[in-house]
Design a protein around this motif. Sequence first.
Motif, mmCIF file in Angstrom:
data_model
loop_
_atom_site.group_PDB
_atom_site.id
_atom_site.type_symbol
_atom_site.label_atom_id
_atom_site.label_comp_id
_atom_site.label_asym_id
_atom_site.label_seq_id
_atom_site.Cartn_x
_atom_site.Cartn_y
_atom_site.Cartn_z
ATOM 1 N N CYS A 74 -14.073 -11.926 3.679
ATOM 2 C CA CYS A 74 -12.999 -12.962 3.561
ATOM 3 C C CYS A 74 -13.418 -14.128 2.984
ATOM 4 O O CYS A 74 -14.043 -14.796 3.737
ATOM 5 N N PRO A 75 -13.057 -14.656 1.931
ATOM 6 C CA PRO A 75 -13.471 -15.924 1.433
ATOM 7 C C PRO A 75 -12.835 -17.145 2.122
ATOM 8 O O PRO A 75 -13.098 -18.223 1.795
ATOM 9 N N HIS A 76 -11.654 -16.815 2.886
ATOM 10 C CA HIS A 76 -10.584 -17.933 3.258
ATOM 11 C C HIS A 76 -11.093 -18.468 4.426
ATOM 12 O O HIS A 76 -11.652 -17.921 5.226
ATOM 13 N N ASP A 77 -10.494 -19.809 4.599
ATOM 14 C CA ASP A 77 -10.797 -20.507 5.815
ATOM 15 C C ASP A 77 -9.777 -20.102 6.945
ATOM 16 O O ASP A 77 -8.964 -20.847 7.002
ATOM 17 N N THR A 78 -10.144 -19.194 7.649
ATOM 18 C CA THR A 78 -8.978 -18.561 8.365
ATOM 19 C C THR A 78 -9.441 -17.530 9.291
ATOM 20 O O THR A 78 -10.192 -16.895 8.646
ATOM 21 N N LEU A 79 -9.164 -17.377 10.522
ATOM 22 C CA LEU A 79 -9.839 -16.361 11.250
ATOM 23 C C LEU A 79 -8.764 -15.006 11.320
ATOM 24 O O LEU A 79 -9.221 -14.160 11.976
ATOM 25 N N THR A 80 -7.522 -15.328 10.726
ATOM 26 C CA THR A 80 -6.721 -14.181 10.779
ATOM 27 C C THR A 80 -6.315 -13.993 9.433
ATOM 28 O O THR A 80 -4.788 -14.488 9.074
ATOM 29 N N CYS A 81 -6.859 -13.623 8.460
ATOM 30 C CA CYS A 81 -6.582 -13.524 7.166
ATOM 31 C C CYS A 81 -5.819 -12.200 6.803
ATOM 32 O O CYS A 81 -6.420 -11.081 6.426
ATOM 33 N N TYR A 82 -4.544 -12.234 6.811
ATOM 34 C CA TYR A 82 -3.449 -11.235 6.519
ATOM 35 C C TYR A 82 -3.911 -10.731 5.165
ATOM 36 O O TYR A 82 -3.919 -9.686 4.977
ATOM 37 N N GLN A 83 -3.924 -11.534 4.204
ATOM 38 C CA GLN A 83 -4.033 -11.233 2.996
ATOM 39 C C GLN A 83 -5.173 -10.213 2.664
ATOM 40 O O GLN A 83 -4.991 -9.415 1.654
ATOM 41 N N CYS A 84 -6.362 -10.780 2.917
ATOM 42 C CA CYS A 84 -7.509 -9.926 2.908
ATOM 43 C C CYS A 84 -7.481 -8.568 3.554
ATOM 44 O O CYS A 84 -7.691 -7.452 2.621
ATOM 45 N N LEU A 85 -6.973 -8.430 4.641
ATOM 46 C CA LEU A 85 -6.840 -7.342 5.400
ATOM 47 C C LEU A 85 -5.731 -6.354 4.455
ATOM 48 O O LEU A 85 -5.934 -5.211 4.475
ATOM 49 N N GLU A 86 -4.656 -6.857 3.879
ATOM 50 C CA GLU A 86 -3.643 -6.203 3.221
ATOM 51 C C GLU A 86 -4.421 -5.614 2.000
ATOM 52 O O GLU A 86 -3.909 -4.435 1.656
ATOM 53 N N LYS A 87 -5.182 -6.376 1.571
ATOM 54 C CA LYS A 87 -5.815 -5.735 0.325
ATOM 55 C C LYS A 87 -6.763 -4.638 0.595
ATOM 56 O O LYS A 87 -6.756 -3.666 -0.252
ATOM 57 N N VAL A 88 -7.449 -4.761 1.597
ATOM 58 C CA VAL A 88 -8.264 -3.654 2.050
ATOM 59 C C VAL A 88 -7.472 -2.382 2.333
ATOM 60 O O VAL A 88 -7.672 -1.380 2.053
ATOM 61 N N LYS A 89 -6.245 -2.679 2.952
ATOM 62 C CA LYS A 89 -5.407 -1.577 3.176
ATOM 63 C C LYS A 89 -4.814 -0.839 2.199
ATOM 64 O O LYS A 89 -4.651 0.438 2.197
ATOM 65 N N GLN A 90 -4.408 -1.803 1.068
ATOM 66 C CA GLN A 90 -4.026 -0.871 -0.132
ATOM 67 C C GLN A 90 -5.164 -0.002 -0.697
ATOM 68 O O GLN A 90 -4.922 0.944 -1.062
ATOM 69 N N GLU A 91 -6.343 -0.500 -0.705
ATOM 70 C CA GLU A 91 -7.541 0.345 -1.164
ATOM 71 C C GLU A 91 -7.809 1.570 -0.417
ATOM 72 O O GLU A 91 -8.099 2.651 -0.876
ATOM 73 N N THR A 92 -7.273 1.321 1.090
ATOM 74 C CA THR A 92 -7.358 2.590 1.962
ATOM 75 C C THR A 92 -6.511 3.600 1.478
ATOM 76 O O THR A 92 -6.907 4.741 1.405
ATOM 77 N N GLN A 93 -5.284 3.327 1.248
ATOM 78 C CA GLN A 93 -4.331 4.090 0.934
ATOM 79 C C GLN A 93 -4.606 4.615 -0.390
ATOM 80 O O GLN A 93 -4.288 6.039 -0.911
ATOM 81 N N LYS A 94 -5.236 3.816 -1.328
ATOM 82 C CA LYS A 94 -5.363 4.372 -2.805
ATOM 83 C C LYS A 94 -6.570 5.586 -2.523
ATOM 84 O O LYS A 94 -6.628 6.655 -3.125
ATOM 85 N N LEU A 95 -7.412 5.376 -1.672
ATOM 86 C CA LEU A 95 -8.421 5.964 -1.255
ATOM 87 C C LEU A 95 -8.089 7.454 -0.665
ATOM 88 O O LEU A 95 -8.227 8.616 -1.428
ATOM 89 N N ILE A 96 -6.935 7.507 0.113
ATOM 90 C CA ILE A 96 -6.685 8.600 0.705
ATOM 91 C C ILE A 96 -5.516 9.401 -0.210
ATOM 92 O O ILE A 96 -5.691 10.503 -0.088
ATOM 93 N N ASP A 97 -4.535 8.554 -0.744
ATOM 94 C CA ASP A 97 -3.598 9.355 -1.771
ATOM 95 C C ASP A 97 -4.179 9.630 -2.894
ATOM 96 O O ASP A 97 -3.948 10.955 -3.264
#
Lengths: 335, 364
Positions: free
Chosen positions: B99-122
Amino acid sequence: MDKESLRFCAKYPFTEKAKQVLKDFNLDEVEQEFLEETERRITAAITNSDDPKKHYRMIQNAWETTLIKEIVTYPLIKITAAQTHDHYIKQKTAANEAKKTKYYLNQEKTDRIEEIAGETLEIQETDQTQRPYKIPMHEYLQKQPQGKNNKLINQPLDKGYIYLDKNQLGEIISSHVYNELKNQEPLENPPENIKDIAEQLKKKRTTRYSTSPQQYGDTEIDAFPPCMKKVYDDLASGKDVGHQPRFVLATFMVNIGMNMEEMLKPFQGQPEYDEEKTRYHLQHAAGKKGGGTRYKCPSCSKIKTYGLCIADCNVKHPLSYYKKQKKNTKKDKNE
Amino acid sequence: MNKKTLQKIREKIEQYYRKNKVEAPPKIDEREFGVGNQEKINYRHLGLESEEEMNKYLVTEKPRFISYSAAYYEYPEKRPMKRKQYKKGDLAFDLDHECPHDTLTCYQCLEKVKQETQKLIDNFLINDFGYDPEQIEINFSGNKGYHVKVRDPRAQSLTEQGRKEIVDYIMANDLITPEFKKNGPKPTEKGWRGKIAREILNFVKKSDREKMKELGINQRKIKDLIDRREQIIQGIKKGNYDTLPGPETLWKKVLEERKIQLKTPIDHPVTLDTSRLMRLPDTIHGGSSLLAKEISKEELKDFNPFNDAVVFEEEPTKIKITEETPKIHLNNETHGPYEKGQEIETKEYVAVFLTSKQHAEPKW
């Protein structure tokens, strides 16, 4: 068995049908003639002098005794090549038998190929005209022929099945033959005469891949391939470098015969450098600690998969790049 | 992390394990475990015989991190590795994102990884490789991403070479780019050729002027493409790319753009190297205090770790901030920002989160 069936078995000695012929065959009572043929065939494989076309014609015109000799020789070749414990001989022999299989299959009609495929593969029919067969992906991965064309990514893959045409079917069967020979383990108690031939073959072999680190001579960091140079420089300049690239660099350095002091050098640039730990890891890669095996340096294809490849060097292995580069610099110096 | 902080964190972890039983991975007696307090793995080659023993271990040893092997061994606790006698290994994928952002709870980055995870699975695991969704296990890694494991016996017995083929397939390594002529790829084709045709078809269907300009397609060609769009679409459907305006190199460029989007970033060594250890699902990640929660494919879609993987309570807990801390979002609430040196009383889960992240020290 009639002559035509024998001919089939002579061409495809890995099939169940051929195994029927071999049922009563005893390894301890092999006739000298068969052993000589075995030696001749493996030698031909090593020296690239076996011609599939000539061999095919020979089988087409052969009498029963010759056909039987042909069938019996196959398991003998398999065992003898394995008995040499020599990677190169095994690989050459396997490739030679596979090449012949491929050639024979090319001469066959579709139903023959289907018959052989049905025996060696979990093949199913499809409703597609261009690709009338499919096999499970996992089976394909076990019998996958070499080359970029045959990589999984370049296959029509759907729901775990790979769709194939007749030509690919032939390639997979021949790759199956290759694997069967290549993966053959040596016998625990081989008959003496087979052991003897294996010994002789080993002595005869002249070309060999040397894996001895000594051959690379003095270390030249500038001759490193770009990927290794980058990891080396990153480490030396104190950048954060992951475990995988560190390990890959270590295997490379070990395999070009660098000494411990030379190998420690890049790691000394790291802010958390711990000499004792680094020394241990390098000794581990060299096989002097832990499991005792010297780790091989991964090939370019693996380095690409690891995401560490940064240039198009036109080689298949980082060690060949280094070797080539060193030769060039030597030439430059002499000129 | 200093000794006192570590001790306090481990007390909290112990409390959690006293109240919550963790389910053992399949064939626990064939797995190697690794644990750590200061680092993620300080000690490995650990064998745990049963679920009961594992839960007892978690309570008594209260490790800040615990991982286990994707591999199954005859003797998981023996060393060196060779003596463990490898039997098979789950086909494992580790997806994460720095995560390149200045935050400890980066929803945006984890959301991106989640989409990739879904792509991998489906797209890959189910559609192309044909794995049964029931045999796919998914868990949040506890910090920056997701772990996916395939438990299909055929996948488990894949060789290293086979695993490499799988990785190359997913990452589009060594893909042979088809020729875009009369016999080009059709959208109905299987494997990557079909994927490529569908991507180009989508590109033409969308005909995004800005995107086309970006790729260096000139105005005249853009107009031509839009005017004859229907005809081009019909052509591509039959695998005929002759109607596409512009030279082949241009369309290869379009494809390159698309290709990367289809790629799934995975941490390849984990997939290739079965001796690697991965976070034990449903245990606490001591670098975040979040639970490495196991989730179903259906739950993944709406999963938000900053709400759904928070396990500590709400009771008021005191901490001293040791690092400048931007706003954080946990359990649908916003906390902070906090200044360095500030002493605060906050909810337990915020206190443990910031302490685990080494942004605070305990005053409880």
